[in-house]
Enzyme design. Structure first.
Site, PDB file in Angstrom:
ATOM      1  N   LYS A   1       5.560 -63.669  11.459  1.00 54.15           N
ATOM      2  CA  LYS A   1       5.080 -64.967  11.933  1.00 54.15           C
ATOM      3  C   LYS A   1       4.020 -65.538  10.975  1.00 54.15           C
ATOM      4  O   LYS A   1       3.494 -64.816  10.115  1.00 54.15           O
ATOM      5  CB  LYS A   1       4.523 -64.808  13.356  1.00 54.15           C
ATOM      6  CG  LYS A   1       5.600 -64.389  14.379  1.00 54.15           C
ATOM      7  CD  LYS A   1       5.014 -64.314  15.789  1.00 54.15           C
ATOM      8  CE  LYS A   1       6.093 -63.945  16.810  1.00 54.15           C
ATOM      9  NZ  LYS A   1       5.546 -63.978  18.190  1.00 54.15           N
TER      10      LYS A   1
ATOM     11  N   TYR B   1      13.023 -70.610  20.600  1.00 52.02           N
ATOM     12  CA  TYR B   1      12.276 -70.109  21.762  1.00 52.02           C
ATOM     13  C   TYR B   1      12.649 -70.851  23.045  1.00 52.02           C
ATOM     14  O   TYR B   1      11.853 -70.873  23.987  1.00 52.02           O
ATOM     15  CB  TYR B   1      10.773 -70.229  21.504  1.00 52.02           C
ATOM     16  CG  TYR B   1      10.203 -69.087  20.663  1.00 52.02           C
ATOM     17  CD1 TYR B   1      10.227 -67.764  21.122  1.00 52.02           C
ATOM     18  CD2 TYR B   1       9.627 -69.330  19.424  1.00 52.02           C
ATOM     19  CE1 TYR B   1       9.695 -66.731  20.372  1.00 52.02           C
ATOM     20  CE2 TYR B   1       9.084 -68.286  18.662  1.00 52.02           C
ATOM     21  CZ  TYR B   1       9.126 -66.986  19.152  1.00 52.02           C
ATOM     22  OH  TYR B   1       8.599 -65.949  18.408  1.00 52.02           O
TER      23      TYR B   1
ATOM     24  N   PHE C   1       2.710 -71.535  27.681  1.00 55.77           N
ATOM     25  CA  PHE C   1       2.308 -71.362  26.283  1.00 55.77           C
ATOM     26  C   PHE C   1       3.326 -71.934  25.295  1.00 55.77           C
ATOM     27  O   PHE C   1       3.147 -71.810  24.080  1.00 55.77           O
ATOM     28  CB  PHE C   1       2.060 -69.875  25.983  1.00 55.77           C
ATOM     29  CG  PHE C   1       3.233 -68.964  26.260  1.00 55.77           C
ATOM     30  CD1 PHE C   1       4.267 -68.830  25.348  1.00 55.77           C
ATOM     31  CD2 PHE C   1       3.298 -68.227  27.446  1.00 55.77           C
ATOM     32  CE1 PHE C   1       5.347 -67.994  25.595  1.00 55.77           C
ATOM     33  CE2 PHE C   1       4.373 -67.379  27.706  1.00 55.77           C
ATOM     34  CZ  PHE C   1       5.400 -67.271  26.775  1.00 55.77           C
TER      35      PHE C   1
ATOM     36  N   ARG D   1      11.502 -52.815  18.061  1.00 58.39           N
ATOM     37  CA  ARG D   1      10.526 -53.099  19.129  1.00 58.39           C
ATOM     38  C   ARG D   1       9.432 -52.023  19.159  1.00 58.39           C
ATOM     39  O   ARG D   1       8.266 -52.313  19.424  1.00 58.39           O
ATOM     40  CB  ARG D   1      11.227 -53.178  20.497  1.00 58.39           C
ATOM     41  CG  ARG D   1      12.243 -54.295  20.646  1.00 58.39           C
ATOM     42  CD  ARG D   1      11.656 -55.678  20.725  1.00 58.39           C
ATOM     43  NE  ARG D   1      10.705 -55.838  21.810  1.00 58.39           N
ATOM     44  CZ  ARG D   1      10.210 -57.019  22.194  1.00 58.39           C
ATOM     45  NH1 ARG D   1      10.584 -58.138  21.588  1.00 58.39           N
ATOM     46  NH2 ARG D   1       9.341 -57.092  23.158  1.00 58.39           N
TER      47      ARG D   1
ATOM     48  N   THR E   1       3.716 -56.853  23.184  1.00 61.31           N
ATOM     49  CA  THR E   1       3.440 -58.278  22.930  1.00 61.31           C
ATOM     50  C   THR E   1       1.942 -58.526  22.778  1.00 61.31           C
ATOM     51  O   THR E   1       1.508 -59.228  21.869  1.00 61.31           O
ATOM     52  CB  THR E   1       3.984 -59.125  24.106  1.00 61.31           C
ATOM     53  OG1 THR E   1       5.349 -58.771  24.326  1.00 61.31           O
ATOM     54  CG2 THR E   1       3.883 -60.612  23.798  1.00 61.31           C
TER      55      THR E   1
ATOM     56  N   ARG F   1       1.684 -54.595  15.605  1.00 64.23           N
ATOM     57  CA  ARG F   1       0.798 -55.471  16.376  1.00 64.23           C
ATOM     58  C   ARG F   1      -0.580 -54.844  16.582  1.00 64.23           C
ATOM     59  O   ARG F   1      -1.592 -55.541  16.564  1.00 64.23           O
ATOM     60  CB  ARG F   1       1.472 -55.863  17.687  1.00 64.23           C
ATOM     61  CG  ARG F   1       2.541 -56.952  17.463  1.00 64.23           C
ATOM     62  CD  ARG F   1       3.423 -57.142  18.647  1.00 64.23           C
ATOM     63  NE  ARG F   1       4.212 -58.374  18.587  1.00 64.23           N
ATOM     64  CZ  ARG F   1       5.191 -58.667  19.444  1.00 64.23           C
ATOM     65  NH1 ARG F   1       5.497 -57.828  20.413  1.00 64.23           N
ATOM     66  NH2 ARG F   1       5.857 -59.807  19.328  1.00 64.23           N
TER      67      ARG F   1
ATOM     68  N   ASN G   1       0.763 -62.866  17.241  1.00 63.56           N
ATOM     69  CA  ASN G   1       0.983 -61.415  17.252  1.00 63.56           C
ATOM     70  C   ASN G   1       1.880 -60.922  16.121  1.00 63.56           C
ATOM     71  O   ASN G   1       2.560 -59.915  16.240  1.00 63.56           O
ATOM     72  CB  ASN G   1       1.458 -60.957  18.637  1.00 63.56           C
ATOM     73  CG  ASN G   1       2.722 -61.651  19.066  1.00 63.56           C
ATOM     74  OD1 ASN G   1       3.315 -62.394  18.295  1.00 63.56           O
ATOM     75  ND2 ASN G   1       3.154 -61.404  20.283  1.00 63.56           N
TER      76      ASN G   1
ATOM     77  N   HIS H   1       7.995 -61.092  15.354  1.00 67.83           N
ATOM     78  CA  HIS H   1       8.974 -61.270  16.428  1.00 67.83           C
ATOM     79  C   HIS H   1      10.070 -60.237  16.231  1.00 67.83           C
ATOM     80  O   HIS H   1      10.408 -59.904  15.094  1.00 67.83           O
ATOM     81  CB  HIS H   1       9.607 -62.675  16.361  1.00 67.83           C
ATOM     82  CG  HIS H   1      10.830 -62.792  17.232  1.00 67.83           C
ATOM     83  ND1 HIS H   1      10.737 -63.079  18.569  1.00 67.83           N
ATOM     84  CD2 HIS H   1      12.154 -62.584  16.971  1.00 67.83           C
ATOM     85  CE1 HIS H   1      11.969 -63.062  19.088  1.00 67.83           C
ATOM     86  NE2 HIS H   1      12.835 -62.771  18.143  1.00 67.83           N
TER      87      HIS H   1
ATOM     88  N   GLU I   1      20.292 -64.287  17.554  1.00 72.12           N
ATOM     89  CA  GLU I   1      19.143 -64.606  16.702  1.00 72.12           C
ATOM     90  C   GLU I   1      19.451 -64.386  15.217  1.00 72.12           C
ATOM     91  O   GLU I   1      18.992 -65.162  14.375  1.00 72.12           O
ATOM     92  CB  GLU I   1      17.926 -63.782  17.138  1.00 72.12           C
ATOM     93  CG  GLU I   1      17.415 -64.220  18.499  1.00 72.12           C
ATOM     94  CD  GLU I   1      16.140 -63.512  18.941  1.00 72.12           C
ATOM     95  OE1 GLU I   1      15.559 -63.938  19.941  1.00 72.12           O
ATOM     96  OE2 GLU I   1      15.721 -62.539  18.265  1.00 72.12           O
TER      97      GLU I   1
HETATM   98  N1  UDP Z   1       3.339 -65.605  23.966  1.00 74.56           N
HETATM   99  C1  UDP Z   1       2.135 -66.260  24.156  1.00 74.56           C
HETATM  100  N2  UDP Z   1       1.450 -66.063  25.340  1.00 74.56           N
HETATM  101  C2  UDP Z   1       1.924 -65.238  26.307  1.00 74.56           C
HETATM  102  C3  UDP Z   1       3.130 -64.566  26.122  1.00 74.56           C
HETATM  103  C4  UDP Z   1       3.824 -64.768  24.927  1.00 74.56           C
HETATM  104  O1  UDP Z   1       1.692 -67.020  23.303  1.00 74.56           O
HETATM  105  O2  UDP Z   1       1.257 -65.096  27.354  1.00 74.56           O
HETATM  106  C5  UDP Z   1       4.082 -65.808  22.697  1.00 74.56           C
HETATM  107  C6  UDP Z   1       3.906 -64.625  21.748  1.00 74.56           C
HETATM  108  O3  UDP Z   1       3.863 -65.119  20.413  1.00 74.56           O
HETATM  109  C7  UDP Z   1       5.169 -63.833  22.016  1.00 74.56           C
HETATM  110  C8  UDP Z   1       6.187 -64.943  22.244  1.00 74.56           C
HETATM  111  O4  UDP Z   1       5.468 -65.934  22.969  1.00 74.56           O
HETATM  112  O5  UDP Z   1       5.482 -62.969  20.948  1.00 74.56           O
HETATM  113  C9  UDP Z   1       7.421 -64.549  23.006  1.00 74.56           C
HETATM  114  O6  UDP Z   1       7.041 -63.896  24.195  1.00 74.56           O
HETATM  115  P1  UDP Z   1       7.810 -62.595  24.727  1.00 74.56           P
HETATM  116  O7  UDP Z   1       7.309 -62.330  26.106  1.00 74.56           O
HETATM  117  O8  UDP Z   1       9.279 -62.772  24.536  1.00 74.56           O
HETATM  118  O9  UDP Z   1       7.236 -61.424  23.791  1.00 74.56           O
HETATM  119  P2  UDP Z   1       7.867 -60.613  22.560  1.00 74.56           P
HETATM  120  O10 UDP Z   1       9.343 -60.409  22.820  1.00 74.56           O
HETATM  121  O11 UDP Z   1       7.598 -61.431  21.323  1.00 74.56           O
HETATM  122  O12 UDP Z   1       7.106 -59.311  22.538  1.00 74.56           O
END
Ligand code: UDP
Length: 137
Positions: free
Chosen positions: A9, A49, A57, A85, A91, A102, A112, A115, A126
């Site tokens: 990112k 997204y 958010f 993952r 996250t 992370r 974070n 992705h 994707e």
């Molecule tokens: N995100 C955020 N606030 C939140 C949760 C998620 O800004 O409370 C953002 C963050 O960049 C995250 C992305 O949205 O990586 C996608 O969220 P997801 O829950 O799918 O998490 P990921 O799969 O990236 O771990």
């Protein structure tokens, strides 16, 4: 063999962390099958997204993901989706396990650093979002 999508990112690219992040994938047995640097348009970020479009958010996430270039990769390997993952960590960096990308590099739950596709089916969509079949080795 599975394929999955990884994105470094804007916060990761801005801080010159591309090499360190790519090393983590390679050290853990994932192969970089395709890779490019791109600046996402607002339209692309919103489409990528789309599943989060009702979340509070969403606007912030789109602004963040479009503010500077990202590096997108197709990772390949045994159990690549889950392995990626695991290497990324949770996250929220405060909840991420030691040694994960992370935990090491992320500043906040929003910024974070990486992705990663969350399931095999999403991974297919994707990867196809960013790469033509002819670009994946
Ligand atoms: N995100 C955020 N606030 C939140 C949760 C998620 O800004 O409370 C953002 C963050 O960049 C995250 C992305 O949205 O990586 C996608 O969220 P997801 O829950 O799918 O998490 P990921 O799969 O990236 O771990």
């Amino acid at each position: 063999m599975e394929r999955t999508l990884s994105i470094i990112k804007p916060d990761g690219v801005e801080r010159n962390l591309i090499g360190q992040i790519v090393s983590k994938f390679e050290e853990n047995g994932l192969n970089i099958a395709a890779m490019k640097k791109v600046r996402l348009s607002k339209h692309q970020a919103e489409a990528f997204y789309a599943v989060h479009k009702e979340r509070p958010f969403f606007g912030e996430l789109v602004d963040f993901m479009t503010r500077s270039p990202v590096v997108v990769m197709c990772l390949k390997g045994e159990g690549a989706v889950a392995k990626n993952r695991e290497i990324m960590g949770a996250t929220n960096p405060e909840e991420a396990a030691d040694g994960t990308i992370r935990k090491l590099f992320a500043k906040s739950i929003g910024e974070n650093t990486v992705h990663g596709s969350d399931a095999l089916e999403t991974a297919k969509e994707e990867v196809a979002f960013f790469f033509a079949e002819s670009e994946i080795y």
